[in-house]
Design a protein around this motif. Structure first.
Motif, PDB file in Angstrom:
ATOM      1  N   SER A   1       0.840  -1.192   0.000  1.00 46.17           N
ATOM      2  CA  SER A   1       0.000   0.000   0.000  1.00 46.17           C
ATOM      3  C   SER A   1       0.871   1.236   0.000  1.00 46.17           C
ATOM      4  CB  SER A   1      -0.887   0.027   1.240  1.00 46.17           C
ATOM      5  OG  SER A   1      -1.782  -1.051   1.204  1.00 46.17           O
ATOM      6  N   LEU A   2       0.421   2.247  -0.701  1.00 45.65           N
ATOM      7  CA  LEU A   2       1.154   3.507  -0.640  1.00 45.65           C
ATOM      8  C   LEU A   2       0.196   4.669  -0.859  1.00 45.65           C
ATOM      9  CD1 LEU A   2       3.345   3.873  -3.829  1.00 45.65           C
ATOM     10  CD2 LEU A   2       1.591   2.183  -3.567  1.00 45.65           C
ATOM     11  N   LYS A   3       0.661   5.838  -0.442  1.00 43.68           N
ATOM     12  CA  LYS A   3      -0.166   7.039  -0.538  1.00 43.68           C
ATOM     13  C   LYS A   3      -0.121   7.598  -1.951  1.00 43.68           C
ATOM     14  CE  LYS A   3      -1.813   8.513   3.584  1.00 43.68           C
ATOM     15  NZ  LYS A   3      -1.244   9.281   4.671  1.00 43.68           N
ATOM     16  N   ILE A   4      -1.311   7.779  -2.523  1.00 48.52           N
ATOM     17  CA  ILE A   4      -1.418   8.460  -3.808  1.00 48.52           C
ATOM     18  C   ILE A   4      -2.462   9.554  -3.635  1.00 48.52           C
ATOM     19  CG2 ILE A   4      -1.956   8.247  -6.264  1.00 48.52           C
ATOM     20  CD1 ILE A   4      -1.323   5.249  -6.028  1.00 48.52           C
ATOM     21  N   LYS A   5      -2.123  10.761  -3.926  1.00 49.80           N
ATOM     22  CA  LYS A   5      -3.013  11.917  -3.736  1.00 49.80           C
ATOM     23  C   LYS A   5      -3.670  11.874  -2.353  1.00 49.80           C
ATOM     24  CE  LYS A   5      -5.219  13.258  -7.726  1.00 49.80           C
ATOM     25  NZ  LYS A   5      -6.015  13.089  -8.951  1.00 49.80           N
ATOM     26  N   GLY A   6      -2.860  11.527  -1.355  1.00 47.23           N
ATOM     27  CA  GLY A   6      -3.354  11.542   0.015  1.00 47.23           C
ATOM     28  C   GLY A   6      -4.133  10.309   0.437  1.00 47.23           C
ATOM     29  N   GLN A   7      -4.464   9.404  -0.493  1.00 54.45           N
ATOM     30  CA  GLN A   7      -5.216   8.187  -0.148  1.00 54.45           C
ATOM     31  C   GLN A   7      -4.258   7.002  -0.059  1.00 54.45           C
ATOM     32  OE1 GLN A   7      -8.359   7.955   0.597  1.00 54.45           O
ATOM     33  NE2 GLN A   7      -9.145   9.915  -0.121  1.00 54.45           N
ATOM     34  N   LEU A   8      -4.517   6.108   0.912  1.00 52.12           N
ATOM     35  CA  LEU A   8      -3.735   4.889   0.987  1.00 52.12           C
ATOM     36  C   LEU A   8      -4.302   3.904  -0.045  1.00 52.12           C
ATOM     37  CD1 LEU A   8      -1.357   3.941   2.659  1.00 52.12           C
ATOM     38  CD2 LEU A   8      -2.962   2.803   4.194  1.00 52.12           C
ATOM     39  N   VAL A   9      -3.495   3.531  -1.036  1.00 51.63           N
ATOM     40  CA  VAL A   9      -3.976   2.686  -2.134  1.00 51.63           C
ATOM     41  C   VAL A   9      -3.227   1.360  -2.136  1.00 51.63           C
ATOM     42  CG1 VAL A   9      -4.127   2.476  -4.658  1.00 51.63           C
ATOM     43  CG2 VAL A   9      -4.630   4.666  -3.553  1.00 51.63           C
ATOM     44  N   ASP A  10      -3.979   0.260  -2.201  1.00 45.54           N
ATOM     45  CA  ASP A  10      -3.382  -1.072  -2.314  1.00 45.54           C
ATOM     46  C   ASP A  10      -3.136  -1.314  -3.807  1.00 45.54           C
ATOM     47  OD1 ASP A  10      -3.012  -3.827  -2.704  1.00 45.54           O
ATOM     48  OD2 ASP A  10      -4.104  -4.298  -0.868  1.00 45.54           O
ATOM     49  N   THR A  11      -1.868  -1.451  -4.192  1.00 45.80           N
ATOM     50  CA  THR A  11      -1.560  -1.519  -5.627  1.00 45.80           C
ATOM     51  C   THR A  11      -2.102  -2.791  -6.275  1.00 45.80           C
ATOM     52  OG1 THR A  11       0.592  -2.500  -5.166  1.00 45.80           O
ATOM     53  CG2 THR A  11       0.516  -0.116  -5.418  1.00 45.80           C
ATOM     54  N   THR A  12      -2.252  -3.868  -5.496  1.00 43.02           N
ATOM     55  CA  THR A  12      -2.802  -5.091  -6.101  1.00 43.02           C
ATOM     56  C   THR A  12      -4.291  -4.896  -6.415  1.00 43.02           C
ATOM     57  OG1 THR A  12      -3.140  -6.016  -3.905  1.00 43.02           O
ATOM     58  CG2 THR A  12      -1.166  -6.697  -5.057  1.00 43.02           C
ATOM     59  N   VAL A  13      -4.984  -4.128  -5.559  1.00 46.18           N
ATOM     60  CA  VAL A  13      -6.399  -3.824  -5.821  1.00 46.18           C
ATOM     61  C   VAL A  13      -6.508  -2.941  -7.069  1.00 46.18           C
ATOM     62  CG1 VAL A  13      -8.444  -2.607  -4.952  1.00 46.18           C
ATOM     63  CG2 VAL A  13      -7.120  -4.093  -3.420  1.00 46.18           C
ATOM     64  N   LEU A  14      -5.626  -1.956  -7.147  1.00 45.63           N
ATOM     65  CA  LEU A  14      -5.619  -1.061  -8.317  1.00 45.63           C
ATOM     66  C   LEU A  14      -5.428  -1.882  -9.604  1.00 45.63           C
ATOM     67  CD1 LEU A  14      -5.441   1.769  -9.646  1.00 45.63           C
ATOM     68  CD2 LEU A  14      -3.000   1.782  -9.078  1.00 45.63           C
ATOM     69  N   GLU A  15      -4.446  -2.778  -9.591  1.00 44.65           N
ATOM     70  CA  GLU A  15      -4.157  -3.593 -10.771  1.00 44.65           C
ATOM     71  C   GLU A  15      -5.347  -4.438 -11.193  1.00 44.65           C
ATOM     72  OE1 GLU A  15       0.402  -4.582  -9.658  1.00 44.65           O
ATOM     73  OE2 GLU A  15      -0.731  -6.190 -10.600  1.00 44.65           O
ATOM     74  N   SER A  16      -5.937  -5.147 -10.204  1.00 45.68           N
ATOM     75  CA  SER A  16      -7.026  -6.053 -10.581  1.00 45.68           C
ATOM     76  C   SER A  16      -8.256  -5.264 -11.000  1.00 45.68           C
ATOM     77  CB  SER A  16      -7.335  -7.035  -9.447  1.00 45.68           C
ATOM     78  OG  SER A  16      -7.666  -6.323  -8.289  1.00 45.68           O
ATOM     79  N   THR A  17      -8.429  -4.061 -10.445  1.00 47.05           N
ATOM     80  CA  THR A  17      -9.572  -3.226 -10.834  1.00 47.05           C
ATOM     81  C   THR A  17      -9.460  -2.818 -12.302  1.00 47.05           C
ATOM     82  OG1 THR A  17      -9.755  -2.367  -8.591  1.00 47.05           O
ATOM     83  CG2 THR A  17     -10.804  -1.073 -10.327  1.00 47.05           C
ATOM     84  N   VAL A  18      -8.297  -2.326 -12.687  1.00 45.11           N
ATOM     85  CA  VAL A  18      -8.121  -1.880 -14.074  1.00 45.11           C
ATOM     86  C   VAL A  18      -8.254  -3.078 -15.022  1.00 45.11           C
ATOM     87  CG1 VAL A  18      -6.565  -0.792 -15.725  1.00 45.11           C
ATOM     88  CG2 VAL A  18      -6.655   0.046 -13.377  1.00 45.11           C
TER      89      VAL A  18
END
Ligand SMILES: [Zn+2]
Length: 433
Positions: free
Chosen positions: A332-349
């Protein structure tokens, strides 16, 4: 001998071998009363081995040669190095023969056969890697025909093929099985269709290296139907360089079976290293039973999984199945102030219809101004049905970050010299700061 006794005996023999001639474990276990390790149930008496311990000194994980044929060096493969420097995995002669045996079992479980014509679509890599190499070995031991796409890149010789050449090769050789990383398999089939070719005999996609959601599997099946192969089984697998083979499903959704319980033990453990109760997620650990080159015991693979030790309800096999895979220990890392799980981002796209391929990039809005704020850019290689709005909405819903969407081509996302697996997430902030 019943399986349980076979495995307990294999573990005792492994522990004795390592205590005598494994540089790492001889030290690591110096305070453990090894006589108490009588079988698989006693594994929690042994401490966990982390990936960091292994990659810090991979040579220390190799059994010392003793002049026996079993320990004679056969070959070496490297880990793919997405999180750390590539580490060598040594296969002794015994290990190599065991890998062939495991490949036969994998084929039995997933339904790959001697009369198959396999297209090995893994890339040639500069360092030896188990994907390209073992698919060829699998064909050898099955008696199947194999043709190699030979994508990838050689720093020294002109020995690889470009995408159009790979597509033409497949059309000419009419494979029944396409074996590779799903994003690349999709690119090749796309290219076949674009060039007006068909792949009418394909009956199985054997894929590994990337998580495949049901939506992605459906997309792949649709694409194959468009290429003239309407009945295709998507056979997913869970591989690891530390194994040089993979865990496979007998039917989709049945869980990833340990193909060789006599050579491998799998478990999900809690923070104290104890097996978690059935149905609970835990850290994925594996123990080699019988290996004679690089040997790992209670080794944390870095994923979170649920393991079922009961018989498979579909095929009855024992030996442990990974019934739920919760991905790599999430990042997880902060993007535009939000904590984002990169694996969730990947599977969403990946799950958005119309997305053929994708990569997400976080960067500073103004590269020269560290205070300009972050920007999340989703780069997409589109299918005809693509809609940028759908990507924006899906990502916003899943991460609470509104992305910019850039349309590009699959080639520019993953140039041919890219490593085994495409990087689906790039944080340019950490690279520029
Ligand atoms: Zn099964």
């Amino acid at each position: 001998m019943p399986l349980r006794e076979t495995r307990d005996a294999a573990l005792r023999a492994t522990v004795a071998r390592l205590a005598a001639s494994h540089p790492f474990y001889r030290d690591f276990w110096s305070q453990v009363d090894l006589s108490r390790v009588r079988g698989i149930d006693d594994l929690p008496l042994l401490p966990l081995t982390t990936k960091a311990m292994f990659t810090a000194d991979p040579e220390a994980f190799r059994l010392e040669p003793d002049g026996s044929p079993e320990r004679q060096l056969w070959d070496v493969a490297y880990t793919s190095g997405s999180t750390s420097a590539p580490a060598p995995i040594y296969q002794s002669a015994y290990d190599f023969h065991a890998i062939l045996f495991a490949q036969v079992r994998m084929a039995e479980i997933r339904g790959m056969r001697g009369d198959d014509r396999i297209a090995n679509l893994y890339p040639l890599t500069p360092q030896p890697h188990g994907a390209w190499t073992r698919a060829n070995h699998a064909a050898a031991v099955l008696g199947a025909t194999v043709v190699c796409g030979m994508s990838g890149a050689s720093p020294w010789f002109d020995v690889t093929r470009r995408l159009p050449e790979v597509a033409d090769l497949l059309v000419a050789t009419r494979p029944t099985v396409l074996w590779g990383v799903p994003s690349y398999v999709r690119r090749v089939v796309d290219e076949v269709i674009r060039r007006g070719g068909t792949l009418p005999d394909v009956r199985m996609l054997a894929i590994s290296g990337e998580a495949v959601t049901p939506a992605m599997a459906a997309q792949l099946a649709e694409l194959l139907a468009a290429a003239g192969a309407p009945q295709v089984v998507i056979s997913n697998s869970l591989g690891a360089s530390e194994l040089q083979y993979g865990l496979v499903e007998c039917v989709a959704g049945a869980g990833f079976h340990n193909p060789v319980p006599e050579l491998l033990h799998l478990d999900a453990v809690d923070e104290d290293g104890l097996p978690v109760p059935p149905g609970s997620p835990g850290a994925f650990v594996m123990t080699h039973l019988g290996r004679q080159g690089t040997v790992l015991v209670r080794y944390l693979l870095g994923d979170r999984v649920e393991v079922d030790h009961g018989p498979c309800p579909h095929c009855g096999r024992l030996g442990g199945r990974v019934v739920a895979h919760h991905g790599r220990s999430s990042r997880s890392l902060k993007i535009k102030g939000q904590l984002v799980d990169t694996t969730v981002l990947e599977s969403t796209v990946a799950a958005v219809p119309g997305v053929a391929d994708h990569r997400s990039v976080v960067r500073l809005r103004d590269l020269h101004d560290p205070l300009s704020g972050d920007e999340l850019v989703v780069q997409v290689a589109p299918l005809p049905s693509f809609s940028a709005d759908r990507v924006v909405e899906a990502v916003k819903l899943a991460t609470r970050v509104t992305p910019a969407v850039e349309v590009t081509t699959a080639d520019s996302l993953f140039p041919p010299d890219e490593r085994m697996k495409p990087r689906r997430f790039v944080d340019e902030r950490s690279e520029s700061r």
